[in-house]
Scaffold this motif. Structure first.
Motif, PDB file in Angstrom:
ATOM      1  N   ASP A 102     128.199 -50.084 -49.916  1.00  0.00           N
ATOM      2  CA  ASP A 102     127.599 -49.161 -50.886  1.00  0.00           C
ATOM      3  C   ASP A 102     128.222 -47.767 -50.871  1.00  0.00           C
ATOM      4  N   VAL A 103     129.529 -47.712 -50.736  1.00  0.00           N
ATOM      5  CA  VAL A 103     130.262 -46.447 -50.730  1.00  0.00           C
ATOM      6  C   VAL A 103     130.761 -46.166 -52.149  1.00  0.00           C
ATOM      7  N   LEU A 104     130.704 -44.896 -52.532  1.00  0.00           N
ATOM      8  CA  LEU A 104     131.207 -44.437 -53.827  1.00  0.00           C
ATOM      9  C   LEU A 104     132.359 -43.474 -53.568  1.00  0.00           C
ATOM     10  N   ILE A 105     133.518 -43.767 -54.147  1.00  0.00           N
ATOM     11  CA  ILE A 105     134.709 -42.938 -53.998  1.00  0.00           C
ATOM     12  C   ILE A 105     135.161 -42.486 -55.377  1.00  0.00           C
ATOM     13  N   TYR A 106     135.389 -41.183 -55.536  1.00  0.00           N
ATOM     14  CA  TYR A 106     135.895 -40.640 -56.789  1.00  0.00           C
ATOM     15  C   TYR A 106     137.415 -40.525 -56.744  1.00  0.00           C
ATOM     16  N   HIS A 107     138.018 -40.128 -57.844  1.00  0.00           N
ATOM     17  CA  HIS A 107     139.475 -40.086 -57.979  1.00  0.00           C
ATOM     18  C   HIS A 107     140.109 -39.072 -57.016  1.00  0.00           C
ATOM     19  N   GLY A 108     141.357 -39.364 -56.692  1.00  0.00           N
ATOM     20  CA  GLY A 108     142.140 -38.449 -55.878  1.00  0.00           C
ATOM     21  C   GLY A 108     141.796 -38.430 -54.400  1.00  0.00           C
ATOM     22  N   VAL A 126     134.324 -45.006 -42.485  1.00  0.00           N
ATOM     23  CA  VAL A 126     133.301 -44.422 -43.351  1.00  0.00           C
ATOM     24  C   VAL A 126     132.073 -45.322 -43.287  1.00  0.00           C
ATOM     25  N   GLY A 127     130.924 -44.741 -42.960  1.00  0.00           N
ATOM     26  CA  GLY A 127     129.693 -45.513 -42.831  1.00  0.00           C
ATOM     27  C   GLY A 127     129.135 -45.965 -44.164  1.00  0.00           C
ATOM     28  N   ASP A 128     128.013 -46.679 -44.110  1.00  0.00           N
ATOM     29  CA  ASP A 128     127.341 -47.178 -45.309  1.00  0.00           C
ATOM     30  C   ASP A 128     126.779 -46.034 -46.150  1.00  0.00           C
ATOM     31  N   ASP A 129     126.747 -46.256 -47.464  1.00  0.00           N
ATOM     32  CA  ASP A 129     126.087 -45.356 -48.415  1.00  0.00           C
ATOM     33  C   ASP A 129     126.628 -43.932 -48.338  1.00  0.00           C
ATOM     34  N   VAL A 130     127.946 -43.811 -48.309  1.00  0.00           N
ATOM     35  CA  VAL A 130     128.611 -42.506 -48.292  1.00  0.00           C
ATOM     36  C   VAL A 130     129.197 -42.251 -49.683  1.00  0.00           C
ATOM     37  N   VAL A 131     129.139 -41.009 -50.136  1.00  0.00           N
ATOM     38  CA  VAL A 131     129.779 -40.587 -51.379  1.00  0.00           C
ATOM     39  C   VAL A 131     130.926 -39.660 -51.004  1.00  0.00           C
ATOM     40  N   ILE A 132     132.116 -39.961 -51.527  1.00  0.00           N
ATOM     41  CA  ILE A 132     133.302 -39.143 -51.255  1.00  0.00           C
ATOM     42  C   ILE A 132     133.762 -38.538 -52.574  1.00  0.00           C
ATOM     43  N   GLY A 133     133.669 -37.216 -52.678  1.00  0.00           N
ATOM     44  CA  GLY A 133     133.973 -36.497 -53.915  1.00  0.00           C
ATOM     45  C   GLY A 133     135.443 -36.466 -54.266  1.00  0.00           C
ATOM     46  N   ALA A 134     135.716 -36.156 -55.515  1.00  0.00           N
ATOM     47  CA  ALA A 134     137.069 -36.125 -56.057  1.00  0.00           C
ATOM     48  C   ALA A 134     137.983 -35.224 -55.226  1.00  0.00           C
ATOM     49  N   GLY A 135     139.156 -35.744 -54.918  1.00  0.00           N
ATOM     50  CA  GLY A 135     140.166 -34.965 -54.224  1.00  0.00           C
ATOM     51  C   GLY A 135     139.972 -34.808 -52.729  1.00  0.00           C
ATOM     52  N   VAL A 150     130.698 -36.285 -48.879  1.00  0.00           N
ATOM     53  CA  VAL A 150     131.902 -35.494 -48.672  1.00  0.00           C
ATOM     54  C   VAL A 150     132.190 -34.812 -50.009  1.00  0.00           C
ATOM     55  N   GLY A 151     132.170 -33.494 -50.022  1.00  0.00           N
ATOM     56  CA  GLY A 151     132.352 -32.739 -51.250  1.00  0.00           C
ATOM     57  C   GLY A 151     133.757 -32.836 -51.805  1.00  0.00           C
ATOM     58  N   ALA A 152     133.877 -32.501 -53.079  1.00  0.00           N
ATOM     59  CA  ALA A 152     135.168 -32.516 -53.752  1.00  0.00           C
ATOM     60  C   ALA A 152     136.151 -31.596 -53.025  1.00  0.00           C
ATOM     61  N   ASN A 153     137.354 -32.100 -52.837  1.00  0.00           N
ATOM     62  CA  ASN A 153     138.476 -31.380 -52.226  1.00  0.00           C
ATOM     63  C   ASN A 153     138.265 -30.997 -50.762  1.00  0.00           C
ATOM     64  N   HIS A 163     124.075 -38.539 -42.351  1.00  0.00           N
ATOM     65  CA  HIS A 163     123.379 -37.562 -43.192  1.00  0.00           C
ATOM     66  C   HIS A 163     124.079 -36.204 -43.255  1.00  0.00           C
ATOM     67  N   SER A 164     125.390 -36.185 -43.070  1.00  0.00           N
ATOM     68  CA  SER A 164     126.141 -34.934 -43.162  1.00  0.00           C
ATOM     69  C   SER A 164     126.463 -34.617 -44.617  1.00  0.00           C
ATOM     70  N   VAL A 165     126.628 -33.331 -44.896  1.00  0.00           N
ATOM     71  CA  VAL A 165     127.143 -32.860 -46.178  1.00  0.00           C
ATOM     72  C   VAL A 165     128.386 -32.046 -45.833  1.00  0.00           C
ATOM     73  N   LEU A 166     129.547 -32.564 -46.183  1.00  0.00           N
ATOM     74  CA  LEU A 166     130.809 -31.988 -45.723  1.00  0.00           C
ATOM     75  C   LEU A 166     131.520 -31.286 -46.865  1.00  0.00           C
ATOM     76  N   THR A 167     131.787 -30.008 -46.689  1.00  0.00           N
ATOM     77  CA  THR A 167     132.514 -29.245 -47.699  1.00  0.00           C
ATOM     78  C   THR A 167     133.502 -28.316 -47.014  1.00  0.00           C
ATOM     79  N   GLY A 168     134.540 -27.950 -47.748  1.00  0.00           N
ATOM     80  CA  GLY A 168     135.469 -26.943 -47.280  1.00  0.00           C
ATOM     81  C   GLY A 168     136.751 -27.479 -46.691  1.00  0.00           C
ATOM     82  N   VAL A 169     137.627 -26.505 -46.349  1.00  0.00           N
ATOM     83  CA  VAL A 169     138.918 -26.788 -45.738  1.00  0.00           C
ATOM     84  C   VAL A 169     139.069 -25.869 -44.540  1.00  0.00           C
ATOM     85  N   PRO A 170     138.961 -26.370 -43.329  1.00  0.00           N
ATOM     86  CA  PRO A 170     138.580 -27.739 -42.980  1.00  0.00           C
ATOM     87  C   PRO A 170     137.079 -27.948 -43.231  1.00  0.00           C
ATOM     88  N   ALA A 171     136.694 -29.184 -43.396  1.00  0.00           N
ATOM     89  CA  ALA A 171     135.305 -29.508 -43.740  1.00  0.00           C
ATOM     90  C   ALA A 171     134.351 -29.136 -42.602  1.00  0.00           C
TER      91      ALA A 171
END
Length: 178
Positions: A102-108, A126-135, A150-153, A163-171
């Motif tokens: 049940d993983v969702l992966i966006y483009h890039g 990557v664990g179950d039910d993870v969303v990976i944002g574009a880029g 995982v947020g975009a870029n 249950h993490s929300v990962l954003t940024g560089v580095p995330a």
């Protein structure tokens, strides 16, 4: 244990309908969703990859699918059920990557290796039910816990718990609200 191929196909179509509000019909998903086509080709290539003497045909099928869909999934990767690759283009999933259900992966998105170590694990898990944002880029032998976003870029180079929300560089892990 993998689902029967026809059951898996039905699950995939249902997963796209559940995750993509633009999906108007089963026929549209079956005929026009390149992310699904890439996943279906991967499943065949993965079976071949696990069979003695079929690694070259598996790689050739994966490269044919890449040329047709813009999605490169190495046949050695291990992918769970109901993976949805939305918009698909420029997704790369490396040889030792492991993706849950049940993983969702966006483009890039890239699930890439960090170093050359032969057959050793060198791509993300990557664990179950993870969303990976574009880029987003997930690099190296790292683990992303279930139910994470995982947020975009974002560029992820270390492990994160469920249950993490990962954003940024580095995330970095941002606290969930609500």
């Amino acid at each position: 244990m993998p689902a029967h191929p026809l059951r898996a196909l039905r699950e995939d179509v249902a997963a796209v309908k559940r995750r993509d509000p633009a999906a108007r019909s089963t026929a549209e998903i079956l005929l026009a969703y390149s992310g699904m086509h890439a996943v279906w080709a991967y499943r065949v290539a993965h079976r071949w990859w696990l069979s003695p003497g079929l690694k070259l045909p598996a790689r050739l099928l994966s490269q044919f699918a890449r040329a047709r869909t813009g999605v490169e999934i190495h046949p050695g990767a291990r992918i769970g059920r109901r993976l949805v690759i939305d918009h698909g283009m420029s997704v790369v999933i490396g040889e030792t990557a492991v993706i849950g259900n049940d993983v969702l992966i966006y483009h890039g998105v890239t699930l890439g290796g960090k170093e050359r170590r032969g057959d050793a694990k060198r791509h993300p898990t990557v664990g179950d039910d993870v969303v990976i944002g574009a880029g987003a880029k997930l690099i190296g032998d790292i683990s992303i816990g279930a139910h994470s976003v995982v947020g975009a870029n974002a560029v992820v180079t270390k492990d994160f718990p469920e249950h993490s929300v990962l954003t940024g560089v580095p995330a970095e892990n941002r606290a969930r609200r609500g």
